[in-house]
Design a protein around this motif. Structure first.
Motif, PDB file in Angstrom:
ATOM      1  N   MET A  57       0.835  -1.197   0.000  1.00 57.79           N
ATOM      2  CA  MET A  57       0.000   0.000   0.000  1.00 57.79           C
ATOM      3  C   MET A  57       0.869   1.245   0.000  1.00 57.79           C
ATOM      4  N   THR A  58       0.476   2.248  -0.766  1.00 53.08           N
ATOM      5  CA  THR A  58       1.166   3.533  -0.782  1.00 53.08           C
ATOM      6  C   THR A  58       0.160   4.645  -0.486  1.00 53.08           C
ATOM      7  N   ILE A  59       0.664   5.861  -0.287  1.00 50.87           N
ATOM      8  CA  ILE A  59      -0.182   7.023  -0.029  1.00 50.87           C
ATOM      9  C   ILE A  59      -0.214   7.906  -1.271  1.00 50.87           C
ATOM     10  N   HIS A  60      -1.412   8.313  -1.668  1.00 54.85           N
ATOM     11  CA  HIS A  60      -1.566   9.134  -2.863  1.00 54.85           C
ATOM     12  C   HIS A  60      -0.991  10.528  -2.629  1.00 54.85           C
ATOM     13  N   LYS A  61      -0.442  11.108  -3.691  1.00 52.50           N
ATOM     14  CA  LYS A  61       0.185  12.426  -3.591  1.00 52.50           C
ATOM     15  C   LYS A  61      -0.797  13.517  -3.158  1.00 52.50           C
ATOM     16  N   GLU A  62      -2.101  13.317  -3.463  1.00 54.72           N
ATOM     17  CA  GLU A  62      -3.093  14.314  -3.059  1.00 54.72           C
ATOM     18  C   GLU A  62      -3.244  14.385  -1.542  1.00 54.72           C
ATOM     19  N   GLY A  63      -2.740  13.367  -0.847  1.00 50.33           N
ATOM     20  CA  GLY A  63      -2.918  13.322   0.594  1.00 50.33           C
ATOM     21  C   GLY A  63      -1.780  13.897   1.409  1.00 50.33           C
ATOM     22  N   TYR A  64      -0.656  14.198   0.770  1.00 47.67           N
ATOM     23  CA  TYR A  64       0.515  14.629   1.532  1.00 47.67           C
ATOM     24  C   TYR A  64       0.225  15.836   2.410  1.00 47.67           C
ATOM     25  N   THR A  65      -0.372  16.890   1.843  1.00 47.02           N
ATOM     26  CA  THR A  65      -0.639  18.111   2.600  1.00 47.02           C
ATOM     27  C   THR A  65      -1.679  17.872   3.690  1.00 47.02           C
ATOM     28  N   SER A  66      -2.759  17.170   3.326  1.00 47.13           N
ATOM     29  CA  SER A  66      -3.830  16.915   4.297  1.00 47.13           C
ATOM     30  C   SER A  66      -3.324  16.104   5.479  1.00 47.13           C
ATOM     31  N   ILE A  67      -2.511  15.097   5.200  1.00 44.32           N
ATOM     32  CA  ILE A  67      -1.984  14.255   6.274  1.00 44.32           C
ATOM     33  C   ILE A  67      -1.019  15.046   7.154  1.00 44.32           C
ATOM     34  N   ALA A  68      -0.184  15.872   6.532  1.00 42.36           N
ATOM     35  CA  ALA A  68       0.762  16.684   7.309  1.00 42.36           C
ATOM     36  C   ALA A  68       0.023  17.649   8.230  1.00 42.36           C
ATOM     37  N   VAL A  69      -1.009  18.312   7.714  1.00 44.20           N
ATOM     38  CA  VAL A  69      -1.793  19.248   8.526  1.00 44.20           C
ATOM     39  C   VAL A  69      -2.484  18.506   9.666  1.00 44.20           C
ATOM     40  N   ALA A  70      -3.060  17.330   9.348  1.00 43.98           N
ATOM     41  CA  ALA A  70      -3.749  16.543  10.373  1.00 43.98           C
ATOM     42  C   ALA A  70      -2.783  16.091  11.463  1.00 43.98           C
ATOM     43  N   ALA A  71      -1.573  15.705  11.065  1.00 42.33           N
ATOM     44  CA  ALA A  71      -0.580  15.256  12.043  1.00 42.33           C
ATOM     45  C   ALA A  71      -0.157  16.406  12.966  1.00 42.33           C
ATOM     46  N   ILE A  72      -0.019  17.594  12.403  1.00 42.03           N
ATOM     47  CA  ILE A  72       0.345  18.760  13.222  1.00 42.03           C
ATOM     48  C   ILE A  72      -0.766  19.079  14.218  1.00 42.03           C
ATOM     49  N   ILE A  73      -2.015  19.083  13.740  1.00 43.46           N
ATOM     50  CA  ILE A  73      -3.153  19.352  14.627  1.00 43.46           C
ATOM     51  C   ILE A  73      -3.242  18.287  15.715  1.00 43.46           C
ATOM     52  N   PHE A  74      -3.037  17.020  15.322  1.00 44.04           N
ATOM     53  CA  PHE A  74      -3.036  15.919  16.280  1.00 44.04           C
ATOM     54  C   PHE A  74      -1.994  16.154  17.377  1.00 44.04           C
ATOM     55  N   GLY A  75      -0.787  16.567  16.985  1.00 39.60           N
ATOM     56  CA  GLY A  75       0.277  16.808  17.945  1.00 39.60           C
ATOM     57  C   GLY A  75      -0.029  17.948  18.885  1.00 39.60           C
ATOM     58  N   ILE A  76      -0.585  19.044  18.334  1.00 39.95           N
ATOM     59  CA  ILE A  76      -0.898  20.219  19.157  1.00 39.95           C
ATOM     60  C   ILE A  76      -1.990  19.895  20.174  1.00 39.95           C
ATOM     61  N   ILE A  77      -3.064  19.240  19.696  1.00 43.63           N
ATOM     62  CA  ILE A  77      -4.176  18.910  20.597  1.00 43.63           C
ATOM     63  C   ILE A  77      -3.703  18.020  21.744  1.00 43.63           C
ATOM     64  N   ASN A  78      -2.891  17.032  21.416  1.00 41.48           N
ATOM     65  CA  ASN A  78      -2.455  16.101  22.453  1.00 41.48           C
ATOM     66  C   ASN A  78      -1.428  16.712  23.401  1.00 41.48           C
ATOM     67  N   LEU A  79      -0.596  17.619  22.891  1.00 43.31           N
ATOM     68  CA  LEU A  79       0.325  18.324  23.787  1.00 43.31           C
ATOM     69  C   LEU A  79      -0.441  19.207  24.770  1.00 43.31           C
ATOM     70  N   LEU A  80      -1.434  19.934  24.261  1.00 40.15           N
ATOM     71  CA  LEU A  80      -2.238  20.795  25.128  1.00 40.15           C
ATOM     72  C   LEU A  80      -3.034  19.958  26.128  1.00 40.15           C
ATOM     73  N   SER A  81      -3.586  18.851  25.634  1.00 39.81           N
ATOM     74  CA  SER A  81      -4.349  17.973  26.520  1.00 39.81           C
ATOM     75  C   SER A  81      -3.462  17.423  27.642  1.00 39.81           C
ATOM     76  N   PHE A  82      -2.263  16.994  27.296  1.00 38.48           N
ATOM     77  CA  PHE A  82      -1.350  16.444  28.300  1.00 38.48           C
ATOM     78  C   PHE A  82      -0.937  17.513  29.312  1.00 38.48           C
ATOM     79  N   TYR A  83      -0.682  18.713  28.811  1.00 43.42           N
ATOM     80  CA  TYR A  83      -0.178  19.785  29.682  1.00 43.42           C
ATOM     81  C   TYR A  83      -1.259  20.289  30.639  1.00 43.42           C
ATOM     82  N   PHE A  84      -2.500  20.472  30.127  1.00 45.66           N
ATOM     83  CA  PHE A  84      -3.544  21.110  30.934  1.00 45.66           C
ATOM     84  C   PHE A  84      -4.505  20.124  31.613  1.00 45.66           C
ATOM     85  N   LEU A  85      -4.622  18.907  31.105  1.00 44.02           N
ATOM     86  CA  LEU A  85      -5.664  18.010  31.603  1.00 44.02           C
ATOM     87  C   LEU A  85      -5.169  16.721  32.246  1.00 44.02           C
TER      88      LEU A  85
END
Length: 218
Positions: free
Chosen positions: A1-29
């Protein structure tokens, strides 16, 4: 299985949001609400995995045949009917419609080898993709292939969630069966308009695989 080129930006943005949400959750909650922190982590990870899987290209043995029309997309066959063509053709045609849910593979492929004789984008509405009028009123991209004097039309149709249709072809281009035609993000529909003498090989409710399943013979 490979990842389509149309997904590179969407996946990168989602991964960044995932990281930010979980860092904030860990720090404050995490100290006072460890279960909530764990739930947030599980939910966001699930969403990230879903987005990654949406852009997947599975390994498949593709079907090649000069006298067969291959499914341009994964999904469920929701319509097989004789219709009056509303674009490019002026006669009646057999319409085969494949509904693509967000869980399907969303790569769109050329159903035949031939010449692209028509390629046109249309602005439109965003009705749910299984709505009967989505074929004529929704945002869509139409492509017509000519092979040996016969022609087949495909419509990439946006749905209520799909807001971006990608089409890689242009009129005058020669293409091969199963090469990528385009991509539609987040659930949609692909229609095929076939000659009346085509022999349809699928039925309502079938779940074709793009590049694999024979839709019709001509």
């Amino acid at each position: 299985m490979t990842i389509h080129k149309e997904g590179y930006t969407s996946i990168a943005v989602a991964a960044i949001i995932f990281g930010i949400i979980n860092l904030l959750s860990f720090y404050f909650l995490s100290f006072n609400y460890p279960l909530l922190t764990g739930l947030i982590s599980i939910v966001t990870l699930g969403l990230l995995i879903f987005i990654i899987s949406f852009f997947r290209i599975p390994n498949r043995t593709l079907t090649y045949s000069d006298n067969q029309i291959i499914a341009p997309a994964d999904g469920t066959v929701v319509a097989i009917e004789e219709v009056q063509a509303d674009e490019y053709f002026t006669d009646r045609r057999i319409q085969v419609s494949i509904f693509m849910s967000p869980l399907n593979v969303h790569v769109n492929r050329n159903p035949v080898t031939g010449d692209v004789v028509y390629n046109q984008y249309h602005k439109g509405k965003y009705l749910v993709a299984w709505h009967p009028k989505s074929s004529t009123e929704n945002e869509r991209h139409t492509t017509v292939y000519r092979k040996g004097g016969k022609e087949v039309l495909t419509k990439q149709i946006a749905g209520a969630l799909a807001k971006r249709i990608v089409n890689y072809l242009k009129a005058g281009q020669q293409v091969k069966q199963n090469e990528e035609m385009g991509f539609i993000k987040f659930g949609s529909r692909v229609d095929l308009l076939l000659p009346l003498d085509a022999k349809v090989k699928v039925k309502i409710g079938d779940k074709p695989q793009g590049g694999v399943t024979v839709v019709a013979e001509w």
